[in-house]
Design a protein around this motif. Structure first.
Motif, mmCIF file in Angstrom:
data_model
loop_
_atom_site.group_PDB
_atom_site.id
_atom_site.type_symbol
_atom_site.label_atom_id
_atom_site.label_comp_id
_atom_site.label_asym_id
_atom_site.label_seq_id
_atom_site.Cartn_x
_atom_site.Cartn_y
_atom_site.Cartn_z
ATOM 1 N N ASP A 144 18.010 7.235 4.385
ATOM 2 C CA ASP A 144 19.088 7.285 5.369
ATOM 3 C C ASP A 144 19.114 5.941 6.089
ATOM 4 N N VAL A 145 20.113 5.105 5.761
ATOM 5 C CA VAL A 145 20.245 3.793 6.381
ATOM 6 C C VAL A 145 21.281 3.883 7.495
ATOM 7 N N GLN A 146 20.893 3.429 8.680
ATOM 8 C CA GLN A 146 21.782 3.409 9.836
ATOM 9 C C GLN A 146 21.754 2.000 10.414
ATOM 10 N N GLY A 147 22.784 1.222 10.162
ATOM 11 C CA GLY A 147 22.838 -0.146 10.680
ATOM 12 C C GLY A 147 21.765 -1.016 10.052
ATOM 13 N N ASP A 148 20.880 -1.542 10.897
ATOM 14 C CA ASP A 148 19.843 -2.442 10.397
ATOM 15 C C ASP A 148 18.469 -1.788 10.294
ATOM 16 N N SER A 149 18.441 -0.452 10.227
ATOM 17 C CA SER A 149 17.173 0.258 10.042
ATOM 18 C C SER A 149 17.362 1.393 9.049
ATOM 19 N N ALA A 150 16.246 1.914 8.586
ATOM 20 C CA ALA A 150 16.314 2.983 7.589
ATOM 21 C C ALA A 150 15.178 3.975 7.789
ATOM 22 N N ASP A 151 15.500 5.236 7.559
ATOM 23 C CA ASP A 151 14.494 6.296 7.490
ATOM 24 C C ASP A 151 14.337 6.633 6.024
ATOM 25 N N VAL A 152 13.111 6.545 5.526
ATOM 26 C CA VAL A 152 12.835 6.808 4.124
ATOM 27 C C VAL A 152 11.696 7.812 4.043
ATOM 28 N N ALA A 153 11.899 8.842 3.254
ATOM 29 C CA ALA A 153 10.850 9.839 3.026
ATOM 30 C C ALA A 153 10.593 9.950 1.528
ATOM 31 N N ILE A 154 9.330 9.938 1.179
ATOM 32 C CA ILE A 154 8.932 10.185 -0.193
ATOM 33 C C ILE A 154 8.285 11.560 -0.197
ATOM 34 N N VAL A 155 8.888 12.459 -0.966
ATOM 35 C CA VAL A 155 8.485 13.864 -0.999
ATOM 36 C C VAL A 155 7.828 14.156 -2.337
ATOM 37 N N ALA A 156 6.655 14.781 -2.277
ATOM 38 C CA ALA A 156 5.901 15.080 -3.493
ATOM 39 C C ALA A 156 6.311 16.413 -4.085
ATOM 40 N N GLY A 157 6.430 16.437 -5.407
ATOM 41 C CA GLY A 157 6.628 17.673 -6.130
ATOM 42 C C GLY A 157 5.264 18.264 -6.469
ATOM 43 N N PRO A 158 5.236 19.426 -7.115
ATOM 44 C CA PRO A 158 3.965 20.102 -7.403
ATOM 45 C C PRO A 158 3.059 19.318 -8.357
ATOM 46 N N ASP A 159 3.612 18.443 -9.172
ATOM 47 C CA ASP A 159 2.803 17.693 -10.133
ATOM 48 C C ASP A 159 2.629 16.227 -9.747
ATOM 49 N N ALA A 160 2.917 15.900 -8.495
ATOM 50 C CA ALA A 160 2.824 14.505 -8.048
ATOM 51 C C ALA A 160 1.371 14.052 -7.983
ATOM 52 N N CYS A 161 1.176 12.786 -8.291
ATOM 53 C CA CYS A 161 -0.169 12.220 -8.239
ATOM 54 C C CYS A 161 -0.269 11.321 -7.019
ATOM 55 N N GLU A 162 -1.130 11.691 -6.092
ATOM 56 C CA GLU A 162 -1.247 10.990 -4.814
ATOM 57 C C GLU A 162 -1.632 9.527 -5.012
ATOM 58 N N GLU A 163 -2.458 9.239 -6.006
ATOM 59 C CA GLU A 163 -2.912 7.872 -6.253
ATOM 60 C C GLU A 163 -1.802 6.988 -6.823
ATOM 61 N N CYS A 164 -0.689 7.582 -7.227
ATOM 62 C CA CYS A 164 0.391 6.807 -7.860
ATOM 63 C C CYS A 164 1.250 6.043 -6.855
ATOM 64 N N LEU A 165 1.174 6.381 -5.580
ATOM 65 C CA LEU A 165 1.970 5.682 -4.578
ATOM 66 C C LEU A 165 1.262 4.406 -4.121
ATOM 67 N N VAL A 166 2.037 3.335 -3.996
ATOM 68 C CA VAL A 166 1.488 2.082 -3.485
ATOM 69 C C VAL A 166 1.311 2.219 -1.972
ATOM 70 N N PRO A 167 0.502 1.351 -1.355
ATOM 71 C CA PRO A 167 0.360 1.398 0.112
ATOM 72 C C PRO A 167 1.721 1.231 0.803
ATOM 73 N N LYS A 168 1.840 1.833 1.971
ATOM 74 C CA LYS A 168 3.109 1.817 2.706
ATOM 75 C C LYS A 168 3.684 0.416 2.914
ATOM 76 N N PRO A 169 2.892 -0.579 3.350
ATOM 77 C CA PRO A 169 3.481 -1.908 3.559
ATOM 78 C C PRO A 169 4.101 -2.480 2.272
ATOM 79 N N LEU A 170 3.481 -2.223 1.143
ATOM 80 C CA LEU A 170 4.033 -2.696 -0.121
ATOM 81 C C LEU A 170 5.333 -1.964 -0.446
ATOM 82 N N MET A 171 5.358 -0.653 -0.234
ATOM 83 C CA MET A 171 6.575 0.123 -0.487
ATOM 84 C C MET A 171 7.701 -0.353 0.426
ATOM 85 N N GLN A 172 7.394 -0.635 1.691
ATOM 86 C CA GLN A 172 8.415 -1.135 2.618
ATOM 87 C C GLN A 172 8.966 -2.478 2.135
#
Length: 76
Positions: free
Chosen positions: A25-53
């Motif tokens: 959800d982008v509003q002007g010059d900021s954004a709200d981003v949520a990454i939601v895991a499904g039942p088979d998601a692998c927690e180790e597969c996500l990069v650290p938050k600063p890298l994702m940003q």
């Protein structure tokens, strides 16, 4: 700046391969981003938050520090 829809869709598909959903959800010059895991998601597969940003910033057309990012492991 505007959202790069093609890159955003590619990022969503990449995350879907690991059973994650990307909500943006982008509003002007900021954004709200949520990454939601499904039942088979692998927690180790996500990069650290600063890298994702830093990956999301050029796609969403905002600065990395203006992205409020929520990971599945974050407490509500």
């Amino acid at each position: 700046m505007t959202i790069d829809q093609a890159q955003l869709e590619q990022l969503k598909q990449t995350l879907q391969a690991d059973d994650y959903r990307l909500d943006v959800d982008v509003q002007g010059d900021s954004a709200d981003v949520a990454i939601v895991a499904g039942p088979d998601a692998c927690e180790e597969c996500l990069v650290p938050k600063p890298l994702m940003q830093s990956m999301l910033a050029p796609v969403l057309g905002v600065q990395p520090d203006s992205i409020r990012l929520t990971y599945p492991t974050d407490k509500a």
